[in-house]
Design a protein around this motif. Structure first.
Motif, PDB file in Angstrom:
ATOM      1  N   UNK A  66     -18.022 -16.810   5.315  1.00  0.00           N
ATOM      2  CA  UNK A  66     -18.384 -16.926   6.717  1.00  0.00           C
ATOM      3  C   UNK A  66     -18.803 -18.339   7.087  1.00  0.00           C
ATOM      4  N   UNK A  67     -19.472 -19.027   6.152  1.00  0.00           N
ATOM      5  CA  UNK A  67     -19.871 -20.404   6.412  1.00  0.00           C
ATOM      6  C   UNK A  67     -18.640 -21.303   6.564  1.00  0.00           C
ATOM      7  N   UNK A  68     -17.621 -21.052   5.741  1.00  0.00           N
ATOM      8  CA  UNK A  68     -16.391 -21.827   5.818  1.00  0.00           C
ATOM      9  C   UNK A  68     -15.507 -21.385   6.992  1.00  0.00           C
ATOM     10  N   UNK A  69     -15.734 -20.147   7.464  1.00  0.00           N
ATOM     11  CA  UNK A  69     -14.889 -19.610   8.522  1.00  0.00           C
ATOM     12  C   UNK A  69     -13.513 -19.226   8.021  1.00  0.00           C
ATOM     13  N   UNK A  85     -15.725 -33.186   7.815  1.00  0.00           N
ATOM     14  CA  UNK A  85     -14.464 -32.616   7.323  1.00  0.00           C
ATOM     15  C   UNK A  85     -14.381 -32.772   5.802  1.00  0.00           C
ATOM     16  N   UNK A  86     -14.772 -33.950   5.307  1.00  0.00           N
ATOM     17  CA  UNK A  86     -14.733 -34.202   3.866  1.00  0.00           C
ATOM     18  C   UNK A  86     -15.761 -33.344   3.133  1.00  0.00           C
ATOM     19  N   UNK A  87     -16.957 -33.233   3.716  1.00  0.00           N
ATOM     20  CA  UNK A  87     -18.012 -32.412   3.109  1.00  0.00           C
ATOM     21  C   UNK A  87     -17.581 -30.947   3.043  1.00  0.00           C
ATOM     22  N   UNK A  88     -16.957 -30.480   4.100  1.00  0.00           N
ATOM     23  CA  UNK A  88     -16.488 -29.088   4.149  1.00  0.00           C
ATOM     24  C   UNK A  88     -15.435 -28.832   3.067  1.00  0.00           C
ATOM     25  N   UNK A  89     -14.520 -29.787   2.901  1.00  0.00           N
ATOM     26  CA  UNK A  89     -13.475 -29.650   1.866  1.00  0.00           C
ATOM     27  C   UNK A  89     -14.108 -29.567   0.486  1.00  0.00           C
ATOM     28  N   UNK A 127     -15.898 -26.166   0.085  1.00  0.00           N
ATOM     29  CA  UNK A 127     -14.935 -25.064  -0.068  1.00  0.00           C
ATOM     30  C   UNK A 127     -14.372 -25.021  -1.486  1.00  0.00           C
ATOM     31  N   UNK A 128     -13.995 -26.189  -2.013  1.00  0.00           N
ATOM     32  CA  UNK A 128     -13.432 -26.228  -3.367  1.00  0.00           C
ATOM     33  C   UNK A 128     -14.494 -25.886  -4.408  1.00  0.00           C
ATOM     34  N   UNK A 129     -15.678 -26.420  -4.223  1.00  0.00           N
ATOM     35  CA  UNK A 129     -16.805 -26.153  -5.141  1.00  0.00           C
ATOM     36  C   UNK A 129     -17.174 -24.669  -5.105  1.00  0.00           C
ATOM     37  N   UNK A 130     -17.181 -24.100  -3.903  1.00  0.00           N
ATOM     38  CA  UNK A 130     -17.523 -22.685  -3.743  1.00  0.00           C
ATOM     39  C   UNK A 130     -16.477 -21.766  -4.335  1.00  0.00           C
ATOM     40  N   UNK A 131     -15.212 -22.163  -4.220  1.00  0.00           N
ATOM     41  CA  UNK A 131     -14.112 -21.328  -4.705  1.00  0.00           C
ATOM     42  C   UNK A 131     -14.254 -21.018  -6.192  1.00  0.00           C
ATOM     43  N   UNK A 146      -7.786 -34.261  -1.758  1.00  0.00           N
ATOM     44  CA  UNK A 146      -7.763 -35.654  -1.304  1.00  0.00           C
ATOM     45  C   UNK A 146      -8.979 -35.968  -0.439  1.00  0.00           C
ATOM     46  N   UNK A 147      -9.448 -34.977   0.341  1.00  0.00           N
ATOM     47  CA  UNK A 147     -10.637 -35.175   1.163  1.00  0.00           C
ATOM     48  C   UNK A 147     -11.905 -35.196   0.292  1.00  0.00           C
ATOM     49  N   UNK A 148     -11.874 -34.461  -0.798  1.00  0.00           N
ATOM     50  CA  UNK A 148     -13.000 -34.482  -1.746  1.00  0.00           C
ATOM     51  C   UNK A 148     -13.105 -35.877  -2.379  1.00  0.00           C
TER      52      UNK A 148
END
Length: 206
Positions: free
Chosen positions: A13-16, A50-54, A57-61, A197-199
């Protein structure tokens, strides 16, 4: 609801986004974030946002890794030759808990971490109980014989929610998996778009 279950649903939900592609994800019903302010109109994110979100998301996955764990993996990827983003994905996919999840021995990445922790997994015939253990190409990962009739294992094997990727050779009748090669980003069956790439950009600037 367990703490882990609550955490993964909150992350969606945080990531949408439904980042694991699960049918029960709350994002399938409501796309706004958690908490009392979750329904406010989404603000346009800055480049940093945008970079922080990427990164989140990857870290959370991969089971919501700690920042220290994730940063260590990134630092190693940065030292390798070639594309740092591709190297980062390759290192994440070589984690033992990720391989156990990809092989469909368990239903979620969180379950994979616990499954490994509790000593249910063998690597080349030896028990390994460290989720971050890095498998090598050619390694054979299997579920310990005493653990093969566990409910979550039977549930995961029979699930049609996701497929086993091509860089694993899996025999579900024997509950064994061979890690044949380190995957590129395009090989990994992410349910949501990942942008390593954003990470890389995030860590380059911070």
């Amino acid at each position: 609801m367990t703490k882990r279950t609550a955490a993964k649903y909150k992350l969606d939900r945080r990531m949408g986004e439904n980042i694991w592609g699960r049918p029960k994800s709350p994002v399938n019903r409501r796309e706004y974030g958690p908490g009392q302010h979750g329904q406010r109109r989404k603000q346009k994110l800055s480049d940093f946002g945008i970079q922080l979100r990427a990164k989140q998301k990857l870290k959370g996955y991969y089971g919501d890794l700690t920042e220290k764990q994730f940063r260590r993996i990134y630092t190693e990827a940065e030292r390798r030759r070639g594309d740092t983003g591709e190297a980062l994905i390759g290192l994440l996919e070589r984690r033992l808990d990720a391989v156990v999840y990809r092989a469909k021995f368990v239903p979620t990445i969180f379950a994979a971490r616990q499954f490994v922790n509790h000593g249910h997994v063998l690597v080349n015939g030896k028990r390994v109980n460290i989720p971050s253990y890095r498998v090598s190409e050619g390694d054979v990962i299997e579920v310990r014989e005493k653990s093969r009739q566990m409910g979550l294992v039977l549930e995961a094997v029979q699930s049609s929610e996701r497929d086993v990727p091509e860089y694993l050779e899996v025999d579900h009748s024997k509950l064994t998996a061979k890690f044949t090669r380190t995957p590129a980003l395009s090989d990994v069956p992410y349910a949501a778009q990942m942008e390593p790439n954003l990470v890389v950009e995030f860590y380059a600037k911070n």
